[in-house]
Enzyme design. Structure first.
Site, PDB file in Angstrom:
ATOM      1  N   HIS A  23       0.810  -1.222   0.000  1.00  0.00           N
ATOM      2  CA  HIS A  23       0.000   0.000   0.000  1.00  0.00           C
ATOM      3  C   HIS A  23       0.838   1.265   0.000  1.00  0.00           C
ATOM      4  CE1 HIS A  23      -3.269  -2.734   0.325  1.00  0.00           C
ATOM      5  NE2 HIS A  23      -3.945  -1.762  -0.270  1.00  0.00           N
ATOM      6  N   ARG A  58     -10.682   3.942  -1.414  1.00  0.00           N
ATOM      7  CA  ARG A  58     -10.244   3.037  -0.335  1.00  0.00           C
ATOM      8  C   ARG A  58     -10.515   3.712   1.008  1.00  0.00           C
ATOM      9  NH1 ARG A  58      -5.809   1.803  -4.216  1.00  0.00           N
ATOM     10  NH2 ARG A  58      -5.665  -0.451  -4.382  1.00  0.00           N
ATOM     11  N   ARG A 107     -15.642   1.861  -1.489  1.00  0.00           N
ATOM     12  CA  ARG A 107     -15.417   0.500  -0.977  1.00  0.00           C
ATOM     13  C   ARG A 107     -15.476   0.541   0.543  1.00  0.00           C
ATOM     14  NH1 ARG A 107      -9.906  -2.604  -2.067  1.00  0.00           N
ATOM     15  NH2 ARG A 107      -9.148  -1.104  -0.554  1.00  0.00           N
ATOM     16  N   GLU A 122     -11.454 -10.844  -5.826  1.00  0.00           N
ATOM     17  CA  GLU A 122     -10.021 -10.780  -5.524  1.00  0.00           C
ATOM     18  C   GLU A 122      -9.547 -12.005  -4.738  1.00  0.00           C
ATOM     19  OE1 GLU A 122      -9.100  -7.280  -3.186  1.00  0.00           O
ATOM     20  OE2 GLU A 122     -10.974  -7.384  -2.099  1.00  0.00           O
ATOM     21  N   ASN A 165      -4.632  -7.018  -7.314  1.00  0.00           N
ATOM     22  CA  ASN A 165      -3.518  -7.042  -6.351  1.00  0.00           C
ATOM     23  C   ASN A 165      -3.663  -8.240  -5.425  1.00  0.00           C
ATOM     24  OD1 ASN A 165      -3.159  -4.586  -7.527  1.00  0.00           O
ATOM     25  ND2 ASN A 165      -3.943  -3.411  -5.802  1.00  0.00           N
ATOM     26  N   ASP A 166      -4.868  -8.393  -4.908  1.00  0.00           N
ATOM     27  CA  ASP A 166      -5.090  -9.544  -4.030  1.00  0.00           C
ATOM     28  C   ASP A 166      -5.342 -10.816  -4.823  1.00  0.00           C
ATOM     29  OD1 ASP A 166      -4.717  -8.699  -1.365  1.00  0.00           O
ATOM     30  OD2 ASP A 166      -6.499  -7.455  -1.552  1.00  0.00           O
ATOM     31  N   ARG A 209       2.064 -10.091  -1.247  1.00  0.00           N
ATOM     32  CA  ARG A 209       2.271  -8.972  -2.168  1.00  0.00           C
ATOM     33  C   ARG A 209       3.231  -7.915  -1.632  1.00  0.00           C
ATOM     34  NH1 ARG A 209      -3.776  -6.159  -1.980  1.00  0.00           N
ATOM     35  NH2 ARG A 209      -2.836  -4.147  -2.351  1.00  0.00           N
ATOM     36  N   CYS A 215     -10.018  -2.765 -10.682  1.00  0.00           N
ATOM     37  CA  CYS A 215      -9.444  -1.653  -9.925  1.00  0.00           C
ATOM     38  C   CYS A 215      -8.094  -2.005  -9.315  1.00  0.00           C
ATOM     39  CB  CYS A 215     -10.416  -1.170  -8.853  1.00  0.00           C
ATOM     40  SG  CYS A 215     -10.765  -2.432  -7.627  1.00  0.00           S
TER      41      CYS A 215
HETATM   42  C1  PEP Z   1      -6.848  -5.167  -5.076  1.00  0.00           C
HETATM   43  O1  PEP Z   1      -6.668  -6.064  -4.245  1.00  0.00           O
HETATM   44  O2  PEP Z   1      -6.543  -5.287  -6.287  1.00  0.00           O
HETATM   45  C2  PEP Z   1      -7.440  -3.885  -4.671  1.00  0.00           C
HETATM   46  C3  PEP Z   1      -7.779  -2.976  -5.559  1.00  0.00           C
HETATM   47  O3  PEP Z   1      -7.585  -3.662  -3.355  1.00  0.00           O
HETATM   48  P1  PEP Z   1      -6.388  -3.277  -2.366  1.00  0.00           P
HETATM   49  O4  PEP Z   1      -5.162  -3.022  -3.192  1.00  0.00           O
HETATM   50  O5  PEP Z   1      -6.809  -2.077  -1.603  1.00  0.00           O
HETATM   51  O6  PEP Z   1      -6.272  -4.507  -1.517  1.00  0.00           O
HETATM   52 MG    MG Z   2      -7.654  -5.971  -2.302  1.00  0.00          MG
END
Ligand code: PEP
Ligand code: MG
Length: 581
Positions: free
Chosen positions: A193, A300, A336, A435, A458-459, A469, A506
């Site tokens: 993040h 977020r 979200r 995700e 991402n997840d 990650r 996203c």
């Molecule tokens: C993701 O997991 O791709 C996502 C957009 O959420 P975050 O990165 O906040 O976990």
């Molecule tokens: Mg996520």
């Protein structure tokens, strides 16, 4: 002599300036005995360090109040000043100096350790929070005792390149207000993040450098090349000149791309893809609009809980969502619900330490367990929906049960508002993030009950390939173009479209220009990304025909490995867009 380090590029651009080292490690304290005749001098030394600490805190408070008004962050500083004035802390430390004839640092460290174990034994998140406050204050006094400067982003007053072992999302959030030219860290990966925040703030950044925090001293000149993942310490004059040119060239490319910002994201044959922005902070809105965003595809909201000591009230949530709805009009914003957990931890809300936080009580699981907090947030979103177009997105849905439970909570809140005669958008859409592999595998079932999907790559990548990650040691396995990830995306698009609902992406993959053609060709309706990626993604979409994208998406599904796919896509994109690849 110049030294070059290679890391992971996480946010484009080139930052050139002097290093500012943030040392988050605990200060090492030596024990030595103090002669009886010198005890009084030792006590005076301690009081001097206390006075200096208080002076520093008052200065920080003054600065925060001047910048942000009376409330908010400044109250954290008040708490720290109160701790500093706490008689028990001072008295206990002095007692140790007098009785044991030891130095003040040692005595203070001893008291801090006692306090910490006392607080540790109490199972109350509020008390636990006080513990970290005491630790912060204790470290400040210790640093002043041993004469180490306190490296904190609060005290920055000039342009710097921040160097750290690691930065918390709260640290990065602070950079928002400060003059940070770039940053470089030992830890981290592309989708931690901290990296995401760097991109949204458009601060060039390189992470995963492993040892930069011990290789650089504050004040040394450094170059951070966020395009190629390179950091140069003490550059030679010709390197310096070369990077000044590169910096100029990069700015030129970006300004060229911005010429398209008000044009639609449409292929040459008129196929439209909605391009939206991901935001972490409400005040990013003017910036994302200036980059051509057609709305917010991901807000977020967990960032509302960070960098503060009290929970946001319903009214605070409401005001922010209402402002968001109004400012983004005529576009829409996807809010979200709280997605705490993983690397987005805040001491205030997080309970007992979890052995595997990424697999723990996070996101929708946390909200369903703490329904009071969840309902408070939903109430605020619903109330704000009367002022513009808002949508609700539930994070980390693992299957239909969680989606149904979340929807049931929303239905209850709607009912409550209706009975009180409070207005809201009755048709507000509820979306599920895809995700988690279990959601991707059952996406046909979810499509029947969700109003839209948003794929969080991402997840999705983290859980599909089983790699943390945020861990730089396995970052090489983080493959958006892994066939399993592509199949999950394809499956999600097919399921959504067969139920007539829209599907967005996203995750960071949505803003990776190398993937733009594939995603358009796979049929994604919306791509939501950091503001800095919008111009280049738009330029790519506007330069191709839909069929070109569909052909590429089709071809790569026949290949077997991420490496083959990346090679193939790289060659195709390189020949179409030599200026970018
Ligand atoms: C993701 O997991 O791709 C996502 C957009 O959420 P975050 O990165 O906040 O976990
Ligand atoms: Mg996520």
């Amino acid at each position: 002599m110049s030294r070059t380090l290679k890391g992971i590029q996480v946010s484009s651009g080139i930052g050139i300036g002097r290093a500012f080292l943030i040392d988050r490690r605990k200060i090492k304290v030596e024990k030595y005995s103090v002669d009886v005749r010198d005890i009084q001098r030792e006590i005076e030394r301690f009081h001097k360090a206390l006075d200096l600490s208080k002076k520093q805190l008052l200065e920080i408070k003054e600065k925060l109040v001047a910048e942000m008004g009376k409330k908010g962050h400044a109250s954290i500083v008040d708490v720290h000043i109160l701790i500093l004035e706490d008689e028990m802390l001072v008295r206990e430390a002095m007692k140790i100096v007098e009785k044991e004839h030891v130095n003040a640092e040692w005595a203070l460290r001893k008291v801090l350790t006692q306090f910490a174990s006392f607080f540790e034994a109490i199972d109350d998140p509020y008390i636990k929070d006080r513990r970290s406050d005491i630790e912060h204050v204790g470290e400040r006094i210790l640093r002043n005792l041993v004469g180490k400067t306190i490296s904190s982003l609060d005290s920055l007053d000039h342009d710097v390149v921040v160097i750290a072992h690691d930065l918390s999302p709260a640290d990065t959030a602070q950079m928002h207000r400060e003059k940070v030219l770039a940053f470089a860290t030992d830890m981290g990966s592309k989708t931690s993040h901290t990296a995401i925040t760097a991109r949204s703030l458009e601060i060039p950044a390189v992470v995963g450098l492993e040892s930069i925090s011990v290789s650089v001293k504050t004040g040394e000149p450094v170059i951070v090349d966020g395009n190629d993942g390179i950091v140069i310490i003490n550059p030679e004059p010709e390197e310096f000149r070369k990077y000044l040119d590169k910096q100029k060239h990069y700015k030129y490319i970006v300004s060229g791309l911005l010429k398209f910002k008000d044009q639609p994201a449409e292929t040459l044959d008129g196929y439209h893809v909605e391009l939206k922005a991901n935001i972490e902070f409400f005040d990013e809105i003017p910036h994302v609009l200036s980059r051509g965003a057609e709305g917010i595809g991901l807000y977020r909201t967990e960032f509302l809980y960070m960098d503060r000591k009290t929970l946001p009230t319903e009214e605070e949530h409401f005001q922010i969502y209402k402002n968001l709805a109004e400012q983004i009009s005529p576009y829409s914003a996807v809010i979200r619900t709280l997605d705490l957990g993983g690397d987005k931890i805040t001491s205030k809300l997080h309970e007992a330490d979890e052995p595997n936080p990424v697999l723990g009580l996070r996101a929708i699981r946390f909200s369903l367990k703490h329904q009071d907090l969840f309902m408070l947030q939903l109430r605020a979103i619903l109330r704000a929906s009367a002022y513009g177009k808002l949508k609700i997105l539930y994070p980390m849905i693992s299957g239909i049960d969680e989606l149904r439970q979340a929807k049931a909570v929303l239905a209850e809140v709607k009912h409550e508002l209706e009975s009180k005669g409070i207005g809201f958008d009755k048709g507000i859409q509820e979306g599920a993030m895809i995700e988690i592999p279990s959601a991707a595998m059952t996406v046909d079932l979810l499509a029947k009950e969700a109003d839209f999907f948003s794929i969080g790559t991402n997840d999705l990548i983290q859980y599909s390939i089983a790699i943390d990650r945020g861990n730089e040691h396995v970052a090489y396995l983080y493959e958006p173009l892994h066939p399993s990830v592509l199949r999950s995306i394809k499956k999600t698009v097919t399921a959504a479209h067969s139920q007539g609902i829209k599907v967005a992406m996203c995750g960071e993959m949505a803003g990776d220009p190398l993937c733009t053609l594939i995603l358009v060709g796979m049929g994604l309706d919306e791509l939501s990304m950091n503001a800095s990626s919008l111009p280049v993604v738009k330029k790519i979409i506007r330069s191709i025909r839909y069929q070109q994208a569909a052909n590429l998406a089709y071809c790569i599904m026949t290949l077997s490995s991420a490496e083959e796919i990346e090679g193939y896509v790289g060659r195709e994109m390189g020949s179409l867009f030599p200026e970018f690849f």
